[in-house]
Scaffold this motif. Structure first.
Motif, PDB file in Angstrom:
ATOM      1  N   VAL A 203       0.869  -1.175   0.000  1.00 16.02           N
ATOM      2  CA  VAL A 203       0.000   0.000   0.000  1.00 16.02           C
ATOM      3  C   VAL A 203       0.907   1.226   0.000  1.00 16.02           C
ATOM      4  CG1 VAL A 203      -1.789   1.273   1.233  1.00 16.02           C
ATOM      5  CG2 VAL A 203      -1.753  -1.229   1.353  1.00 16.02           C
ATOM      6  N   ALA A 204       0.678   2.143  -0.933  1.00 24.69           N
ATOM      7  CA  ALA A 204       1.525   3.330  -1.025  1.00 24.69           C
ATOM      8  C   ALA A 204       0.679   4.576  -1.253  1.00 24.69           C
ATOM      9  CB  ALA A 204       2.534   3.175  -2.151  1.00 24.69           C
ATOM     10  N   SER A 205       1.217   5.680  -0.766  1.00 25.74           N
ATOM     11  CA  SER A 205       0.592   6.986  -0.912  1.00 25.74           C
ATOM     12  C   SER A 205       1.269   7.761  -2.032  1.00 25.74           C
ATOM     13  CB  SER A 205       0.733   7.734   0.420  1.00 25.74           C
ATOM     14  OG  SER A 205       0.423   9.091   0.270  1.00 25.74           O
ATOM     15  N   ARG A 206       0.522   8.643  -2.642  1.00 27.30           N
ATOM     16  CA  ARG A 206       1.071   9.466  -3.722  1.00 27.30           C
ATOM     17  C   ARG A 206       1.875  10.659  -3.207  1.00 27.30           C
ATOM     18  NH1 ARG A 206      -0.343   8.739  -8.845  1.00 27.30           N
ATOM     19  NH2 ARG A 206      -1.746   7.009  -9.268  1.00 27.30           N
ATOM     20  N   ASN A 207       1.813  10.932  -1.897  1.00 30.10           N
ATOM     21  CA  ASN A 207       2.574  12.062  -1.354  1.00 30.10           C
ATOM     22  C   ASN A 207       3.282  11.682  -0.052  1.00 30.10           C
ATOM     23  OD1 ASN A 207       0.197  11.935   0.142  1.00 30.10           O
ATOM     24  ND2 ASN A 207      -0.015  14.148   0.329  1.00 30.10           N
ATOM     25  N   ASP A 208       3.882  10.520  -0.043  1.00 24.60           N
ATOM     26  CA  ASP A 208       4.644  10.036   1.105  1.00 24.60           C
ATOM     27  C   ASP A 208       6.006  10.726   1.102  1.00 24.60           C
ATOM     28  OD1 ASP A 208       6.140   8.563   2.968  1.00 24.60           O
ATOM     29  OD2 ASP A 208       5.242   6.661   2.384  1.00 24.60           O
ATOM     30  N   GLY A 209       6.384  11.329   2.220  1.00 23.75           N
ATOM     31  CA  GLY A 209       7.659  12.033   2.307  1.00 23.75           C
ATOM     32  C   GLY A 209       8.870  11.113   2.335  1.00 23.75           C
ATOM     33  N   PHE A 210       8.660   9.799   2.475  1.00 22.78           N
ATOM     34  CA  PHE A 210       9.778   8.860   2.546  1.00 22.78           C
ATOM     35  C   PHE A 210       9.954   8.034   1.271  1.00 22.78           C
ATOM     36  CE2 PHE A 210       8.780   9.780   6.928  1.00 22.78           C
ATOM     37  CZ  PHE A 210      10.033   9.983   7.473  1.00 22.78           C
ATOM     38  N   SER A 211       9.082   8.244   0.292  1.00 28.96           N
ATOM     39  CA  SER A 211       9.221   7.521  -0.977  1.00 28.96           C
ATOM     40  C   SER A 211       8.330   8.154  -2.026  1.00 28.96           C
ATOM     41  CB  SER A 211       8.814   6.052  -0.814  1.00 28.96           C
ATOM     42  OG  SER A 211       8.898   5.367  -2.052  1.00 28.96           O
ATOM     43  N   SER A 212       8.836   8.198  -3.231  1.00 34.04           N
ATOM     44  CA  SER A 212       7.962   8.614  -4.331  1.00 34.04           C
ATOM     45  C   SER A 212       6.994   7.473  -4.620  1.00 34.04           C
ATOM     46  CB  SER A 212       8.788   8.921  -5.586  1.00 34.04           C
ATOM     47  OG  SER A 212       9.317   7.716  -6.132  1.00 34.04           O
ATOM     48  N   PHE A 213       5.854   7.822  -5.159  1.00 38.85           N
ATOM     49  CA  PHE A 213       4.859   6.818  -5.524  1.00 38.85           C
ATOM     50  C   PHE A 213       5.444   5.855  -6.558  1.00 38.85           C
ATOM     51  CE2 PHE A 213       1.196   5.415  -8.078  1.00 38.85           C
ATOM     52  CZ  PHE A 213       0.409   4.852  -7.082  1.00 38.85           C
ATOM     53  N   GLU A 214       6.211   6.394  -7.492  1.00 43.67           N
ATOM     54  CA  GLU A 214       6.804   5.576  -8.550  1.00 43.67           C
ATOM     55  C   GLU A 214       7.795   4.554  -7.992  1.00 43.67           C
ATOM     56  OE1 GLU A 214       4.987   9.121  -9.966  1.00 43.67           O
ATOM     57  OE2 GLU A 214       6.653   8.958  -8.553  1.00 43.67           O
ATOM     58  N   ALA A 215       8.584   4.950  -6.997  1.00 50.05           N
ATOM     59  CA  ALA A 215       9.532   4.006  -6.385  1.00 50.05           C
ATOM     60  C   ALA A 215       8.792   2.887  -5.669  1.00 50.05           C
ATOM     61  CB  ALA A 215      10.463   4.736  -5.421  1.00 50.05           C
ATOM     62  N   ALA A 216       7.713   3.218  -4.953  1.00 51.61           N
ATOM     63  CA  ALA A 216       6.922   2.196  -4.263  1.00 51.61           C
ATOM     64  C   ALA A 216       6.263   1.248  -5.264  1.00 51.61           C
ATOM     65  CB  ALA A 216       5.868   2.857  -3.377  1.00 51.61           C
ATOM     66  N   GLU A 217       5.747   1.811  -6.330  1.00 49.26           N
ATOM     67  CA  GLU A 217       5.110   0.998  -7.369  1.00 49.26           C
ATOM     68  C   GLU A 217       6.132   0.061  -8.026  1.00 49.26           C
ATOM     69  OE1 GLU A 217       1.630   1.978 -10.553  1.00 49.26           O
ATOM     70  OE2 GLU A 217       3.345   3.333 -10.555  1.00 49.26           O
ATOM     71  N   ALA A 218       7.340   0.554  -8.261  1.00 45.62           N
ATOM     72  CA  ALA A 218       8.387  -0.254  -8.894  1.00 45.62           C
ATOM     73  C   ALA A 218       8.822  -1.406  -7.990  1.00 45.62           C
ATOM     74  CB  ALA A 218       9.584   0.617  -9.260  1.00 45.62           C
ATOM     75  N   ILE A 219       8.968  -1.141  -6.688  1.00 52.17           N
ATOM     76  CA  ILE A 219       9.396  -2.219  -5.794  1.00 52.17           C
ATOM     77  C   ILE A 219       8.289  -3.261  -5.659  1.00 52.17           C
ATOM     78  CG2 ILE A 219       8.792  -1.241  -3.522  1.00 52.17           C
ATOM     79  CD1 ILE A 219      11.943  -3.217  -4.456  1.00 52.17           C
ATOM     80  N   ALA A 220       7.054  -2.826  -5.623  1.00 54.68           N
ATOM     81  CA  ALA A 220       5.935  -3.776  -5.564  1.00 54.68           C
ATOM     82  C   ALA A 220       5.941  -4.666  -6.811  1.00 54.68           C
ATOM     83  CB  ALA A 220       4.605  -3.036  -5.433  1.00 54.68           C
TER      84      ALA A 220
END
Length: 187
Positions: free
Chosen positions: A126-143
């Motif tokens: 689960v990822a947020s589009r405005n998380d200060g610890f990760s870009s949404f794109e980085a979270a999507e890529a790792i998933a």
């Protein structure tokens, strides 16, 4: 799989999960949940954190479901080589981009980079589009690299108590759907 059929390990991130954090609330609400406690919450050391996760998983008697937030996701995934029992599933919320040179505090980078191979168990990120610890794109890529289901939580910050996610009922519903999709243990 039902909650009663599993050992749910809550793995908090940097600075732990205060009482009003959704992880602490879930731990109180879910009968088989318990928190993986770290010796040092505000100065995380990769080896110490992964050892604590591995000890907790290896001590379980029922199928293990990991519920990790933030740096707890990194600790859980980096602990996999130390774990000797199968994991039934991983529910990962707000994974930080531990490869990002600009992440603060800097010692969070010592938990990276993430392995890029598919995880050996079903997982959901689960990822947020405005998380200060990760870009949404980085979270999507790792998933995608892990073969995880991916949930776009919208613009909701770091999905913690500070961002207004104390009870986080939407997360609990998503976790319930995730659990119901896991194979039930054989008798």
């Amino acid at each position: 799989m039902r909650v009663a059929e599993s050992d749910i390990l809550i793995i908090p991130g940097y600075k732990g999960s205060p009482d009003d954090h959704w992880q602490s609330r879930w731990e109180r609400k879910l009968s088989t949940a318990r928190q993986v406690v770290q010796a040092e919450w505000s100065k995380p050391v990769l080896e110490d954190w992964t050892d604590a996760v591995a000890r907790a998983v290896n001590a379980c008697e029922r199928p293990v479901v990991l519920v990790a937030h933030s740096l707890g996701v990194a600790a859980a995934v980096q602990a996999l080589p130390k774990i000797s029992r199968p994991i039934a599933g991983g529910f990962f919320v707000s994974p930080p981009d531990v490869a990002d040179e600009t992440i603060r505090p800097k010692h969070l980078r010592t938990f990276g980079p993430y392995p890029r191979e598919p995880l050996p168990f079903p997982s959901l990120v689960v990822a947020s589009r405005n998380d200060g610890f990760s870009s949404f794109e980085a979270a999507e890529a790792i998933a995608a690299a892990w073969g995880s289901q991916f949930v776009d939580a919208g613009e909701v910050g770091h999905i913690n108590a500070e961002s207004g996610h104390g009870p986080w009922p939407e997360g609990l519903l998503t976790f319930g759907r995730f659990m119901s999709g896991l194979p039930r243990p054989s008798a």
